[in-house]
Design a protein around this motif. Structure first.
Motif: not given
Length: 429
Positions: A235-242, A258-264, A290-301
Motif C-alpha cells: 500500500n505504500c505510495l510514499s513516506g516521510i520521516v519528520v 529509490i528516489g522517485n516517491g511522489i511525496l519527495e 528512513e534507513r529502515q524503510y529504505c533498507s534493501p529488502g523494503f526499498n520504500l520511497p
C-alpha cells in the motif's frame, strides 16, 4: 482544531522519554488529546528481524552528591544528566572511579551531552565540562540511581489514520524517544499533529490514506516493518520521516534510496519553485528511520524532511537543543509547507487528451483569444497547451509543471477548465 504548539511543548518537555517507559506513555497520552491516536503496547522481548524489544526502563531518582551531601548532579533538574538506560546503583566512590562513568563535551563546555546505552549494561551521568572541572580528585562521591529494567514491560507506540478513497497510503512518521531536546525530538510530533488537522479539515475527500506513526527511533520502525511487512509493501505510495524541523533554518530534503516517491518529488518541486534557500541530499544509509524503510529488502520511497539536519548543528544531542533554539512560528510554517506538499500529491494525476489529433479548436470553447493581439496569451493558456500535448497517459501534472516551468497552481486551474469541457479524462493517479 487550533493546536497551541507552545502549550503542547510545555506539557511534553519535562518527560523522560526513551525507547520504553512511562515517559513515552505520558507523551502519547498528551498527544492523544489533540490527535486521535491508537496506542499499542509491544511486549519486551518481542523479536523483530535481527532485533528484540529491550526491557522497559523507568527512573525514579538519580543524583551525585559531594562529601558535604550536596547534590551536584540531579536527574530531576535535567533528565539529560542520566545516561539513558543506566543500571541502578547506590555507592560511595572515589573521583577516579566516578570519572569513568561521566560524559562531557570539552569542545562545548557549557552543554550537557545526550548519551545512551540501550543494549549494553552500564551506568553513567552526563554533565557540562565546566562543571566537570569543578570536581575534586580528593573527594569521595555518593552516586544513586533508582532505575528499573522490567523484562515483563513493553514498548509504547501509536498510530493515527485519515482514511482515503483508496488503500494507497502516505506514511508520515516521527519518533518519541529523546528526553529534553526540542528540535531533535519534540518538533517532529508537534509538526505532524498540526499537519494531521490541516489534512483532516481542508481535504474533505482525500484520494489517499494517511497514516501517522509515533514510535521510538530505530527499534520502533523495525518493529513496525516486521509486523506490517506485507501491508506496507502493498500500500505504500510514499513516506516521510519528520524530525529536526522546529528551528528557523531552511528546509533540508533527504531523498529516498529509490528516489522517485511522489511525496519527495512534490517536496523537491515546491522547494525549487519557492525561490528560497534549501538543501537537497541523495539517500545515504545513516540518519533517522528512513534507513529502515529504505533498507534493501523494503526499498520504500521514504524521504526525510528537516530544517537543521541531525548531526549538522552544534546544539544536536545536547542540552543546548532547548526551547530557545526552536521557533513555534517556524514549526507552524513547517506544518503548512508539508500540507502544501500533500495538496500537490492529492491533485497530481495522469490524464489522456480526448482530442489527441492536432491542436484542439479552443477559441470556440472560450479557452483561447479569438482576437490576436500582443500579450493576449495568459499563463493559463500556456498551461492548457502544455497539458493537452503531454496528457498522453505517460506524464503526470507534476512532470508537466516541472517541464513547462509553470506554477503547479496554474496547471491545476487549467486542468480543471479542461475537465469541465470534457477534453481530458483521468488515466491514473
Amino acid at each position: 482544531m487550533n493546536i497551541n504548539l507552545q502549550s503542547l511543548f510545555n506539557s511534553l518537555w519535562p518527560l523522560n522519554r526513551s525507547l520504553t517507559g512511562d515517559g513515552n506513555r505520558e507523551t502519547l497520552r498528551i498527544l492523544s488529546e489533540v490527535i486521535p491516536l491508537k496506542i499499542y503496547e509491544i511486549p519486551c522481548g518481542t523479536k523483530c528481524f535481527d532485533w528484540e524489544i529491550p526491557s522497559e526502563w523507568n527512573v525514579k531518582e538519580a543524583w551525585i552528591k559531594n562529601s558535604k551531601g550536596e547534590k551536584i548532579i540531579d536527574f530531576s533538574i535535567n533528565n539529560l544528566h542520566l545516561l539513558g538506560y543506566s543500571e541502578p546503583i547506590h555507592k560511595i566512590i572515589s573521583y577516579d572511579e566516578l570519572k569513568k562513568h561521566l560524559y562531557t563535551l570539552p569542545e562545548q563546555p557549557d552543554a550537557i551531552p545526550y548519551r545512551t546505552s540501550y543494549y549494553q549494561k552500564r551506568w553513567g551521568f552526563c554533565m557540562s565540562y565546566t562543571q566537570y572541572l569543578t570536581l575534586s580528585p580528593e573527594e569521595k562521591y555518593e552516586v544513586y540511581i533508582d532505575a528499573s529494567h522490567n523484562t515483563a514491560g513493553s514498548m509504547t507506540v501509536a498510530e493515527a489514520e485519515i482514511k482515503g478513497n483508496t488503500n494507497k497510503t502516505i506514511y508520515i512518521t516521527t519518533y518519541i524517544c529523546h528526553p529534553s531536546m526540542a528540535n531533535n525530538e519534540l518538533s517532529g510530533p508537534l509538526v505532524i499533529c498540526k499537519l494531521f488537522h490541516l489534512i483532516k479539515e481542508k481535504i474533505l475527500n482525500p484520494q489517499y490514506t494517511y497514516k501517522f506513526l509515533f514510535m521510538p527511533e530505530t527499534i520502533g520502525s523495525i518493529w513496525y516493518l516486521s509486523t506490517h511487512k506485507d501491508e506496507i509493501i502493498k500500500n505504500c505510495l510514499s513516506g516521510i520521516v519528520v524530525t529536526c524541523i522546529g528551528d528557523e533554518a531552511p528546509f533540508t530534503l533527504k531523498k529516498s534510496r529509490i528516489g522517485n516517491g511522489i511525496l519527495e518529488k512534490c517536496i523537491e518541486y515546491l522547494l525549487e519553485t519557492s525561490h528560497k534557500p534549501y538543501k537537497l541530499y541523495d539517500f545515504f544509509p545513516l540518519g533517522s528511520d528512513e534507513r529502515q524503510y529504505c533498507s534493501p529488502g523494503f526499498n520504500l520511497p521514504f524521504c526525510s524532511l528537516t530544517r537543521s539536519m541531525y548531526g549538522q548543528y552544534k546544539e544536536y544531542h545536547t542540552s543546548l537543543d532547548n526551547k530557545d533554539f526552536i521557533s513555534f512560528e517556524a514549526m507552524n510554517k513547517s506544518s503548512e509547507f508539508l500540507f502544501q506538499c500533500i495538496q500537490t500529491v492529492e491533485y497530481n494525476a495522469t490524464y489522456i487528451n480526448t482530442y489527441p489529433y492536432c491542436e484542439l479548436q479552443l477559441g470556440k470553447r472560450g479557452l483561447y483569444p479569438t482576437l490576436s493581439a500582443p500579450n493576449a496569451r495568459t499563463k493559463t493558456i500556456d498551461a492548457i497547451m502544455w497539458i493537452l500535448n503531454y496528457s498522453d497517459g505517460e506524464h503526470d501534472l507534476l512532470w508537466i509543471a516541472q517541464k513547462s516551468k509553470i506554477e503547479f497552481t496554474v496547471i491545476k486551474e487549467a486542468t480543471e477548465l479542461l475537465l469541465q469541457h470534457k477534453i481530458l479524462t483521468c488515466w491514473r493517479n
